[in-house]
Design an enzyme around this catalytic site. Sequence first.
Site, short mmCIF file in Angstrom:
data_model
loop_
_atom_site.label_atom_id
_atom_site.label_comp_id
_atom_site.label_asym_id
_atom_site.label_seq_id
_atom_site.Cartn_x
_atom_site.Cartn_y
_atom_site.Cartn_z
N CYS A 117 0.80 -1.22 0.00
CA CYS A 117 0.00 0.00 0.00
C CYS A 117 0.84 1.27 0.00
O CYS A 117 0.31 2.37 -0.16
CB CYS A 117 -0.95 -0.01 1.19
N HIS A 132 -2.81 7.46 6.76
CA HIS A 132 -3.07 6.16 6.13
C HIS A 132 -4.48 5.73 6.49
O HIS A 132 -5.24 5.31 5.62
CB HIS A 132 -2.03 5.14 6.60
N GLU A 178 -1.12 4.61 14.17
CA GLU A 178 -0.76 5.83 13.44
C GLU A 178 -0.97 7.07 14.30
O GLU A 178 -0.14 8.00 14.27
CB GLU A 178 -1.57 5.94 12.15
N LYS A 232 -9.68 7.80 2.84
CA LYS A 232 -10.12 6.42 2.59
C LYS A 232 -11.55 6.20 3.09
O LYS A 232 -12.19 5.24 2.67
CB LYS A 232 -9.17 5.43 3.27
N HIS A 250 -9.84 1.83 0.14
CA HIS A 250 -8.39 1.66 0.13
C HIS A 250 -7.95 1.17 -1.25
O HIS A 250 -8.23 0.03 -1.63
CB HIS A 250 -8.00 0.66 1.22
N PHE A 281 1.65 -3.68 3.94
CA PHE A 281 2.00 -5.00 4.47
C PHE A 281 3.50 -5.24 4.25
O PHE A 281 4.06 -4.90 3.21
CB PHE A 281 1.22 -6.09 3.73
#
Length: 416
Positions: A165, A305, A316, A337, A342, A403
Amino acid sequence: MQLKRVVITGLGALTPIGNDINSFWTSLLAGKSGAAIIKQFDASLFKTHFACELKGFNIEDHLDRKEARKLDQFSQYALVSATQALEDAKLMESNPNCDRIGVVWGSGVGGLKTFQDEAQNFFGGDGTPRFNPFFIPKMIADIASGHISIKYGLRGPNYVTVSACASATNAIIDAFNLIRLGKADAIVTGGSEAAVNQMGMGGFNALKALSTRNDSPETASRPFDLDRDGFVLGEGAGALILEELEHALKRGAKIYAEVAGGGMSGDAYHMTAPHPEGIGARNTMIAALEDAEMNPSSVDYVNVHGTSTPLGDIAEVKAIEAVFGEHAYNLNISSTKSMTGHLLGAAGAIEAIACVLSVKNNIVPPTINHFTDDPELNPKLNFTFNKAQERTVNVAMSNTFGFGGHNTSVIVKKFL
């Protein structure tokens, strides 16, 4: 050596809430959700029945049918958004030296639909190996930048970054560095993804990463809400034209904003989960600020994010509080998002564009779908819940994490 300044002169977007920059930005400010029941295939047997798909998009409006069939959807999306950005920048109209114009793109998954289709055809047949001759060229992630460069004759640096991502933000940072080091005059950068298919949905469902709020898709992506239960899968692309300042000024280009710095880090913690204290996120934001030679107090807006996962959102926020200290309470924070879903490897591109437009227009898009406060989150933080907020935005930061523990942050600022 004296590093060159890098500015943004063109934008393009193909998103679940708008198929061009103006409609994307208008939808962001209106708090429009792009989530709905999936139309590309029957998802009724999956745990999640919905996603943020493109709407009203037909590739044959942009490419000849024969040519379109040679491209996976993620490459189609890349070409469409890159074309928008190049036309917006009027770069090719200025008769540039194409040896010094490159393409640095991002995609986390690449041609997943192509792989799925070829596997179904083979294993559903009699075992005779019959494969489409375009199978490999359609599937490989690097092909997106190749198609853009071929279409426009761009012979500068050309490759695709793959960091889950974080892919598109890695691409933007690489493009920024290549230009400021004098390796290119301009670069088409951004990212694209097309993972709304059976393999994409099945894989993320198996990871328990997706929301299963099938009774209310439009409210399923709810970053920082107490009842968040996972992210909503999206698809699309975003493109930016990064250009060396003097090159842009010489041709009279309009300038949206300036790229100030970028940071990258690794969590070194877990395959899919973030570090619980947000150490990697903290480090990448610090690195970006140091690269930009800025104090944390210079930042006005952080596009986080913010995927709407129980662990990720908390980590975060901890990182933001560690980096910004008391100034964290002066920031606007939002997760777009909540509206786009996403977009995986393309997320960083459309979120960087949101930051650019916030800087240009002095308004922060909201985090929609907030219903219940999470007691683990400091109520003094401004998450821009449910409604856009006007304020002076001189500097904006975009965070994207992937990831594997890949963390990236890019900073844009007003061009002065």
